[in-house]
Design a protein around this motif. Structure first.
Motif, PDB file in Angstrom:
ATOM      1  N   ALA A   9      34.509  27.144  46.718  1.00  0.00           N
ATOM      2  CA  ALA A   9      35.909  26.906  47.114  1.00  0.00           C
ATOM      3  C   ALA A   9      36.280  25.487  46.689  1.00  0.00           C
ATOM      4  O   ALA A   9      36.011  24.525  47.400  1.00  0.00           O
ATOM      5  CB  ALA A   9      36.078  27.081  48.614  1.00  0.00           C
ATOM      6  N   SER A  10      36.868  25.384  45.531  1.00  0.00           N
ATOM      7  CA  SER A  10      37.027  24.095  44.858  1.00  0.00           C
ATOM      8  C   SER A  10      38.403  24.024  44.216  1.00  0.00           C
ATOM      9  O   SER A  10      38.964  25.049  43.826  1.00  0.00           O
ATOM     10  CB  SER A  10      35.942  23.991  43.776  1.00  0.00           C
ATOM     11  N   CYS A  11      38.926  22.811  44.084  1.00  0.00           N
ATOM     12  CA  CYS A  11      40.232  22.665  43.422  1.00  0.00           C
ATOM     13  C   CYS A  11      40.081  22.474  41.916  1.00  0.00           C
ATOM     14  O   CYS A  11      41.060  22.453  41.189  1.00  0.00           O
ATOM     15  CB  CYS A  11      40.984  21.479  44.012  1.00  0.00           C
ATOM     16  N   GLY A  12      38.852  22.282  41.454  1.00  0.00           N
ATOM     17  CA  GLY A  12      38.611  22.012  40.038  1.00  0.00           C
ATOM     18  C   GLY A  12      38.470  20.524  39.742  1.00  0.00           C
ATOM     19  O   GLY A  12      38.046  20.143  38.659  1.00  0.00           O
ATOM     20  N   GLY A  13      38.801  19.689  40.730  1.00  0.00           N
ATOM     21  CA  GLY A  13      38.722  18.235  40.507  1.00  0.00           C
ATOM     22  C   GLY A  13      37.304  17.760  40.251  1.00  0.00           C
ATOM     23  O   GLY A  13      37.081  16.817  39.493  1.00  0.00           O
ATOM     24  N   CYS A  14      36.340  18.422  40.874  1.00  0.00           N
ATOM     25  CA  CYS A  14      34.950  18.000  40.665  1.00  0.00           C
ATOM     26  C   CYS A  14      34.476  18.348  39.254  1.00  0.00           C
ATOM     27  O   CYS A  14      33.626  17.663  38.690  1.00  0.00           O
ATOM     28  CB  CYS A  14      34.047  18.637  41.722  1.00  0.00           C
ATOM     29  N   GLU A  15      35.003  19.435  38.691  1.00  0.00           N
ATOM     30  CA  GLU A  15      34.676  19.759  37.295  1.00  0.00           C
ATOM     31  C   GLU A  15      35.270  18.672  36.382  1.00  0.00           C
ATOM     32  O   GLU A  15      34.625  18.230  35.426  1.00  0.00           O
ATOM     33  CB  GLU A  15      35.277  21.118  36.908  1.00  0.00           C
ATOM     34  N   GLY A  59      30.381  16.504  45.359  1.00  0.00           N
ATOM     35  CA  GLY A  59      31.721  16.331  45.926  1.00  0.00           C
ATOM     36  C   GLY A  59      31.741  16.672  47.406  1.00  0.00           C
ATOM     37  O   GLY A  59      30.863  17.367  47.932  1.00  0.00           O
ATOM     38  N   VAL A  60      32.770  16.160  48.077  1.00  0.00           N
ATOM     39  CA  VAL A  60      32.767  16.243  49.542  1.00  0.00           C
ATOM     40  C   VAL A  60      32.986  17.659  50.054  1.00  0.00           C
ATOM     41  O   VAL A  60      32.567  17.985  51.162  1.00  0.00           O
ATOM     42  CB  VAL A  60      33.789  15.244  50.139  1.00  0.00           C
ATOM     43  N   CYS A  61      33.610  18.543  49.271  1.00  0.00           N
ATOM     44  CA  CYS A  61      33.769  19.930  49.756  1.00  0.00           C
ATOM     45  C   CYS A  61      32.408  20.577  49.917  1.00  0.00           C
ATOM     46  O   CYS A  61      32.145  21.264  50.899  1.00  0.00           O
ATOM     47  CB  CYS A  61      34.627  20.746  48.794  1.00  0.00           C
ATOM     48  N   ALA A  62      31.522  20.392  48.933  1.00  0.00           N
ATOM     49  CA  ALA A  62      30.170  20.947  49.049  1.00  0.00           C
ATOM     50  C   ALA A  62      29.354  20.172  50.073  1.00  0.00           C
ATOM     51  O   ALA A  62      28.565  20.741  50.821  1.00  0.00           O
ATOM     52  CB  ALA A  62      29.482  20.926  47.685  1.00  0.00           C
ATOM     53  N   PRO A 103      28.761  12.223  46.934  1.00  0.00           N
ATOM     54  CA  PRO A 103      29.982  12.248  47.739  1.00  0.00           C
ATOM     55  C   PRO A 103      31.230  12.012  46.890  1.00  0.00           C
ATOM     56  O   PRO A 103      31.152  11.656  45.712  1.00  0.00           O
ATOM     57  CB  PRO A 103      29.767  11.094  48.721  1.00  0.00           C
ATOM     58  N   GLY A 104      32.394  12.188  47.547  1.00  0.00           N
ATOM     59  CA  GLY A 104      33.666  11.823  46.912  1.00  0.00           C
ATOM     60  C   GLY A 104      34.573  13.006  46.668  1.00  0.00           C
ATOM     61  O   GLY A 104      34.138  14.144  46.580  1.00  0.00           O
ATOM     62  N   CYS A 105      35.840  12.700  46.581  1.00  0.00           N
ATOM     63  CA  CYS A 105      36.852  13.736  46.328  1.00  0.00           C
ATOM     64  C   CYS A 105      37.839  13.233  45.290  1.00  0.00           C
ATOM     65  O   CYS A 105      38.900  12.751  45.613  1.00  0.00           O
ATOM     66  CB  CYS A 105      37.583  14.095  47.614  1.00  0.00           C
ATOM     67  N   PRO A 106      37.483  13.389  43.990  1.00  0.00           N
ATOM     68  CA  PRO A 106      36.166  13.796  43.521  1.00  0.00           C
ATOM     69  C   PRO A 106      35.243  12.587  43.432  1.00  0.00           C
ATOM     70  O   PRO A 106      35.686  11.444  43.582  1.00  0.00           O
ATOM     71  CB  PRO A 106      36.486  14.328  42.122  1.00  0.00           C
ATOM     72  N   PRO A 107      33.951  12.802  43.156  1.00  0.00           N
ATOM     73  CA  PRO A 107      33.058  11.662  42.935  1.00  0.00           C
ATOM     74  C   PRO A 107      33.581  10.798  41.786  1.00  0.00           C
ATOM     75  O   PRO A 107      34.139  11.321  40.817  1.00  0.00           O
ATOM     76  CB  PRO A 107      31.726  12.321  42.550  1.00  0.00           C
TER      77      PRO A 107
END
Ligand code: SF4
Ligand code: SF4
Length: 312
Positions: free
Chosen positions: A11-17, A90-93, A155-159
């Motif tokens: 469940a991701s916004c794609g920002g971490c990619e 990332g912080v979601c995971a 960590p981070g949103c996104p890292p």
């Protein structure tokens, strides 16, 4: 043989990619150093390709996004089985992240809100003798380590690019840190904030303001200007990107190792500067913090002591 690496999103916004691509030319060094065996957003490997691999044959799987659906849980378990190391990216995971705020409601209420009462997506649909299925939503969103064992956290949103580059260096370098390590400095944001010298030793506030209500002085501690800034409770390593943009820290790097519940610590750090004693003063303070859960548990509700809103 190069180490085999997988990237996956739940469940991701794609920002971490995007954060991987934010490495710019550094990404070329990483791609040269590893063999990417699965990365749905960029490469055409399929789930069945992963299922066909030997167990533990992937060196590191980087998983971003929280776990929200039955299929995401299956993929998390599959990647766990196939990987020596799993990293929550990332912080979601790591903590549940923004999707975790839906733990304030239920899956059916969420679907009803978005699609209306009558025709929200069903998990199974039959027509002309064919059956289409969709993964089911769980009522709760989970941080990755509530579903499978996780070895490390970024960590981070996104890292930030530096955090990602440092993490790759550490993980591919051979000398691994303690299992469970969060791959970022274990200090509070305030310690490295460019405005830390303007953070008063004794801060007393009798009201708070939403950031859009103030023209903030770009040199002065944001909390001292009456806007909730969660730097005292948040791990550093982001490069002060929000503070440099004249925005308060909202806590996306999560807690340091000394905190047991990020939201509780963030709440305490703000409560400790409140200086009111009458009811009208307390109401005034709450007027400036209109969404307490979204302020203090914005990224961490599923991994907090609270985990979710309980049914009435
Ligand atoms: S951590 Fe932030 S950038 Fe990454 S998937 Fe979650 S919301 Fe998107
Ligand atoms: S409260 Fe915010 S602005 Fe003030 S020093 Fe800490 S991180 Fe910086």
């Amino acid at each position: 043989m190069k180490p085999k690496v997988a990237f996956y999103w739940c469940a991701s916004c794609g920002g971490c990619e995007e954060a991987v691509l934010d490495l710019a030319e550094e990404v070329l060094n990483i791609v040269a150093a590893v063999d990417i065996v699965f990365w749905p957003v960029a490469l055409d490997f399929k789930e069945k390709d992963v299922a066909a691999m030997e167990d533990s044959s992937i060196s590191i799987s980087f998983v971003n996004g929280a776990v929200r659906t039955t299929h995401q849980l299956e993929m998390a378990r599959l990647l766990r089985r196939k990987s020596k190391l799993v990293v929550a990216f990332g912080v979601c995971a790591q903590l549940g992240g923004i999707p975790g705020l839906s733990n304030l409601t239920t899956a059916s209420d969420t679907l009803r809100e978005v699609y209306g009462a009558a025709d929200h997506p069903q998990s199974e649909f039959r027509e002309d003798g064919r059956t289409l299925t969709l993964p089911k939503l769980f009522d709760s969103v989970f941080a990755l380590d509530r579903t499978i064992p996780v070895d490390y956290y970024i960590p981070g949103c996104p890292p930030s690019p530096k955090i990602v580059a440092d993490a790759f260096q550490v993980l591919l370098g051979g000398e691994l840190p303690e299992p469970g390590t969060v791959l970022a400095p274990d200090r509070a944001m305030c310690d490295e904030c460019p405005r830390r010298d303007t953070h008063p030793q004794e801060l007393k506030l009798d009201r708070f303001h939403r950031v859009q209500e103030r023209v903030l002085d770009p040199e002065i501690c944001i909390l001292a200007q009456g806007v909730p800034c969660l730097g005292p409770a948040t791990r550093t390593g982001c490069g002060s990107r929000c503070i440099s943009g004249n925005m308060p820290c909202t806590g996306c790097f999560g807690p340091t190792s000394r905190m047991r519940d990020y939201g509780g610590k963030a709440l305490c750090s703000i409560a400790s500067v409140i200086d009111v004693s009458d009811e009208a003063g307390i109401d005034r303070v709450f007027e400036g913090i209109v969404d307490p859960v979204g302020t203090f548990y914005r990224y961490s509700l599923p991994s907090s002591f609270l985990e979710r809103k309980r049914p009435e």
